[in-house]
Design a protein around this motif. Structure first.
Motif, PDB file in Angstrom:
ATOM      1  N   TRP A  95       0.874  -1.174   0.000  1.00 26.03           N
ATOM      2  CA  TRP A  95       0.000   0.000   0.000  1.00 26.03           C
ATOM      3  C   TRP A  95       0.903   1.212   0.000  1.00 26.03           C
ATOM      4  O   TRP A  95       1.758   1.358   0.871  1.00 26.03           O
ATOM      5  CB  TRP A  95      -0.900   0.016   1.234  1.00 26.03           C
ATOM      6  CG  TRP A  95      -2.036  -0.935   1.138  1.00 26.03           C
ATOM      7  CD1 TRP A  95      -2.112  -2.180   1.695  1.00 26.03           C
ATOM      8  CD2 TRP A  95      -3.251  -0.735   0.429  1.00 26.03           C
ATOM      9  NE1 TRP A  95      -3.309  -2.762   1.372  1.00 26.03           N
ATOM     10  CE2 TRP A  95      -4.040  -1.887   0.595  1.00 26.03           C
ATOM     11  CE3 TRP A  95      -3.762   0.312  -0.332  1.00 26.03           C
ATOM     12  CZ2 TRP A  95      -5.287  -2.030   0.037  1.00 26.03           C
ATOM     13  CZ3 TRP A  95      -5.014   0.173  -0.895  1.00 26.03           C
ATOM     14  CH2 TRP A  95      -5.767  -0.981  -0.716  1.00 26.03           C
ATOM     15  N   VAL A  97       1.318   5.639  -0.972  1.00 25.84           N
ATOM     16  CA  VAL A  97       0.615   6.914  -1.042  1.00 25.84           C
ATOM     17  C   VAL A  97       1.050   7.637  -2.308  1.00 25.84           C
ATOM     18  O   VAL A  97       2.249   7.783  -2.570  1.00 25.84           O
ATOM     19  CB  VAL A  97       0.902   7.773   0.205  1.00 25.84           C
ATOM     20  CG1 VAL A  97       0.263   9.144   0.065  1.00 25.84           C
ATOM     21  CG2 VAL A  97       0.401   7.073   1.449  1.00 25.84           C
ATOM     22  N   TYR A  98       0.062   8.045  -3.093  1.00 31.78           N
ATOM     23  CA  TYR A  98       0.324   8.799  -4.312  1.00 31.78           C
ATOM     24  C   TYR A  98      -0.105  10.243  -4.084  1.00 31.78           C
ATOM     25  O   TYR A  98      -1.276  10.503  -3.779  1.00 31.78           O
ATOM     26  CB  TYR A  98      -0.461   8.190  -5.488  1.00 31.78           C
ATOM     27  CG  TYR A  98      -0.392   9.015  -6.731  1.00 31.78           C
ATOM     28  CD1 TYR A  98       0.739   8.996  -7.533  1.00 31.78           C
ATOM     29  CD2 TYR A  98      -1.442   9.848  -7.100  1.00 31.78           C
ATOM     30  CE1 TYR A  98       0.815   9.778  -8.682  1.00 31.78           C
ATOM     31  CE2 TYR A  98      -1.373  10.624  -8.238  1.00 31.78           C
ATOM     32  CZ  TYR A  98      -0.246  10.582  -9.022  1.00 31.78           C
ATOM     33  OH  TYR A  98      -0.164  11.364 -10.147  1.00 31.78           O
ATOM     34  N   SER A 112      -9.261   7.819  -9.355  1.00 31.67           N
ATOM     35  CA  SER A 112      -9.318   6.705  -8.407  1.00 31.67           C
ATOM     36  C   SER A 112     -10.053   5.505  -9.002  1.00 31.67           C
ATOM     37  O   SER A 112      -9.690   4.361  -8.733  1.00 31.67           O
ATOM     38  CB  SER A 112      -9.958   7.139  -7.091  1.00 31.67           C
ATOM     39  OG  SER A 112     -11.320   7.429  -7.255  1.00 31.67           O
ATOM     40  N   ALA A 123      -6.867   1.751  -6.282  1.00 29.90           N
ATOM     41  CA  ALA A 123      -6.930   2.926  -5.412  1.00 29.90           C
ATOM     42  C   ALA A 123      -8.014   2.682  -4.376  1.00 29.90           C
ATOM     43  O   ALA A 123      -9.138   2.333  -4.723  1.00 29.90           O
ATOM     44  CB  ALA A 123      -7.238   4.178  -6.222  1.00 29.90           C
ATOM     45  N   SER A 124      -7.677   2.860  -3.098  1.00 29.07           N
ATOM     46  CA  SER A 124      -8.667   2.582  -2.065  1.00 29.07           C
ATOM     47  C   SER A 124      -9.401   3.831  -1.604  1.00 29.07           C
ATOM     48  O   SER A 124     -10.583   3.766  -1.302  1.00 29.07           O
ATOM     49  CB  SER A 124      -8.012   1.902  -0.871  1.00 29.07           C
ATOM     50  OG  SER A 124      -7.140   2.786  -0.210  1.00 29.07           O
ATOM     51  N   ARG A 125      -8.691   4.953  -1.526  1.00 24.68           N
ATOM     52  CA  ARG A 125      -9.379   6.162  -1.102  1.00 24.68           C
ATOM     53  C   ARG A 125      -8.512   7.386  -1.382  1.00 24.68           C
ATOM     54  O   ARG A 125      -7.311   7.286  -1.528  1.00 24.68           O
ATOM     55  CB  ARG A 125      -9.750   6.096   0.360  1.00 24.68           C
ATOM     56  CG  ARG A 125      -8.577   6.175   1.304  1.00 24.68           C
ATOM     57  CD  ARG A 125      -9.047   6.219   2.761  1.00 24.68           C
ATOM     58  NE  ARG A 125      -7.908   6.387   3.624  1.00 24.68           N
ATOM     59  CZ  ARG A 125      -7.435   5.455   4.423  1.00 24.68           C
ATOM     60  NH1 ARG A 125      -8.016   4.280   4.473  1.00 24.68           N
ATOM     61  NH2 ARG A 125      -6.399   5.689   5.182  1.00 24.68           N
ATOM     62  N   ASP A 127      -7.531  10.915   0.344  1.00 19.73           N
ATOM     63  CA  ASP A 127      -7.498  11.668   1.603  1.00 19.73           C
ATOM     64  C   ASP A 127      -6.752  12.963   1.359  1.00 19.73           C
ATOM     65  O   ASP A 127      -5.528  12.950   1.155  1.00 19.73           O
ATOM     66  CB  ASP A 127      -6.770  10.891   2.704  1.00 19.73           C
ATOM     67  CG  ASP A 127      -7.590   9.751   3.271  1.00 19.73           C
ATOM     68  OD1 ASP A 127      -8.812   9.912   3.378  1.00 19.73           O
ATOM     69  OD2 ASP A 127      -6.999   8.709   3.601  1.00 19.73           O
ATOM     70  N   SER A 130      -3.803  13.269  -1.297  1.00 15.86           N
ATOM     71  CA  SER A 130      -3.126  12.007  -1.600  1.00 15.86           C
ATOM     72  C   SER A 130      -4.151  10.890  -1.809  1.00 15.86           C
ATOM     73  O   SER A 130      -5.293  10.985  -1.370  1.00 15.86           O
ATOM     74  CB  SER A 130      -2.147  11.638  -0.478  1.00 15.86           C
ATOM     75  OG  SER A 130      -2.844  11.417   0.726  1.00 15.86           O
ATOM     76  N   ARG A 132      -4.431   6.587  -1.646  1.00 19.71           N
ATOM     77  CA  ARG A 132      -3.795   5.307  -1.276  1.00 19.71           C
ATOM     78  C   ARG A 132      -3.958   4.346  -2.435  1.00 19.71           C
ATOM     79  O   ARG A 132      -5.057   4.154  -2.941  1.00 19.71           O
ATOM     80  CB  ARG A 132      -4.418   4.740  -0.014  1.00 19.71           C
ATOM     81  CG  ARG A 132      -3.967   5.518   1.215  1.00 19.71           C
ATOM     82  CD  ARG A 132      -4.369   4.898   2.515  1.00 19.71           C
ATOM     83  NE  ARG A 132      -4.219   3.470   2.625  1.00 19.71           N
ATOM     84  CZ  ARG A 132      -3.154   2.842   3.124  1.00 19.71           C
ATOM     85  NH1 ARG A 132      -2.124   3.531   3.533  1.00 19.71           N
ATOM     86  NH2 ARG A 132      -3.122   1.532   3.213  1.00 19.71           N
ATOM     87  N   HIS A 134      -2.851   0.422  -3.956  1.00 23.48           N
ATOM     88  CA  HIS A 134      -2.276  -0.905  -3.739  1.00 23.48           C
ATOM     89  C   HIS A 134      -1.657  -1.356  -5.050  1.00 23.48           C
ATOM     90  O   HIS A 134      -2.299  -1.285  -6.106  1.00 23.48           O
ATOM     91  CB  HIS A 134      -3.343  -1.908  -3.294  1.00 23.48           C
ATOM     92  CG  HIS A 134      -2.773  -3.245  -2.981  1.00 23.48           C
ATOM     93  ND1 HIS A 134      -2.648  -4.236  -3.922  1.00 23.48           N
ATOM     94  CD2 HIS A 134      -2.250  -3.741  -1.825  1.00 23.48           C
ATOM     95  CE1 HIS A 134      -2.087  -5.298  -3.366  1.00 23.48           C
ATOM     96  NE2 HIS A 134      -1.843  -5.016  -2.088  1.00 23.48           N
ATOM     97  N   GLN A 138       5.798  -3.314  -5.811  1.00 28.50           N
ATOM     98  CA  GLN A 138       6.244  -1.944  -5.609  1.00 28.50           C
ATOM     99  C   GLN A 138       7.568  -1.633  -6.303  1.00 28.50           C
ATOM    100  O   GLN A 138       7.942  -0.474  -6.427  1.00 28.50           O
ATOM    101  CB  GLN A 138       6.342  -1.635  -4.121  1.00 28.50           C
ATOM    102  CG  GLN A 138       7.361  -2.446  -3.360  1.00 28.50           C
ATOM    103  CD  GLN A 138       7.356  -2.114  -1.891  1.00 28.50           C
ATOM    104  OE1 GLN A 138       7.022  -1.007  -1.498  1.00 28.50           O
ATOM    105  NE2 GLN A 138       7.707  -3.084  -1.065  1.00 28.50           N
TER     106      GLN A 138
END
Length: 163
Positions: A95, A97-98, A112, A123-125, A127, A130, A132, A134, A138
């Motif tokens: 996970w 952060v973008y 998203s 993309a989970s959310r 905020d 930024s 998040r 997955h 990586q």
């Protein structure tokens, strides 16, 4: 000639109705309009009630955007298929952060959703500034693809439309 408030709302309502009708036609394979027509009208009404403006994509940017997105989808699907056929390939899911650069809520929302359609990412959310994300691995260069997708979405969705 300047438009009045009700003319803007009528134009926005027709825009939403067109968008929702196209989506209904795509997802229902052109059928079920006895349920689809009221659903489209209710969805357009709720969009107006929420004060949302329909998207006005730049048609000159649309072909390049579609080409870019489809090419990335095919490349990502190929990568996932190779990984499925060669289970010994190592993965490093994470996970991450973008940092978002787009200020438009519409661009952020569509980004998203589209990141989730690219194989290997989700993309989970969102905020603040930024998102998040997955990723399956990586170590792969996922961020430049998301950055370019965000840039292209900004060009596609944030063109000024004369009233």
């Amino acid at each position: 000639m300047e438009r009045t408030g009700w003319q803007h709302r009528l134009s926005d309502g027709l825009g939403w109705a067109l968008i929702y009708a196209v989506l209904w036609a795509l997802f229902s394979e052109g059928g079920g309009w006895s349920l689809g027509a009221p659903t489209v009208l209710i969805a357009a009404g709720v969009s107006l009630w929420l004060g949302m403006r329909p998207w006005h994509p730049s048609l000159s940017v649309l072909p390049g955007f579609i080409g870019f997105f489809l090419a990335k989808m095919v490349a990502g699907a190929w990568d996932v298929a190779v990984r499925a056929l060669h289970p010994g390939r190592s993965l490093q899911p994470a996970w991450l952060v973008y940092p978002l650069t787009a200020r438009s809520a519409q661009v952020r929302l569509v980004l998203s959703a589209l990141v989730g359609l690219l194989p290997g990412t989700l993309a989970s959310r969102v905020d603040g500034d930024s998102m998040r994300v997955h990723v399956l691995d990586q170590r792969q260069a996922w961020e430049p693809t998301v950055r370019e997708l965000e840039r292209r979405l900004q060009r596609l969705l944030t063109q000024e439309i004369p009233c």
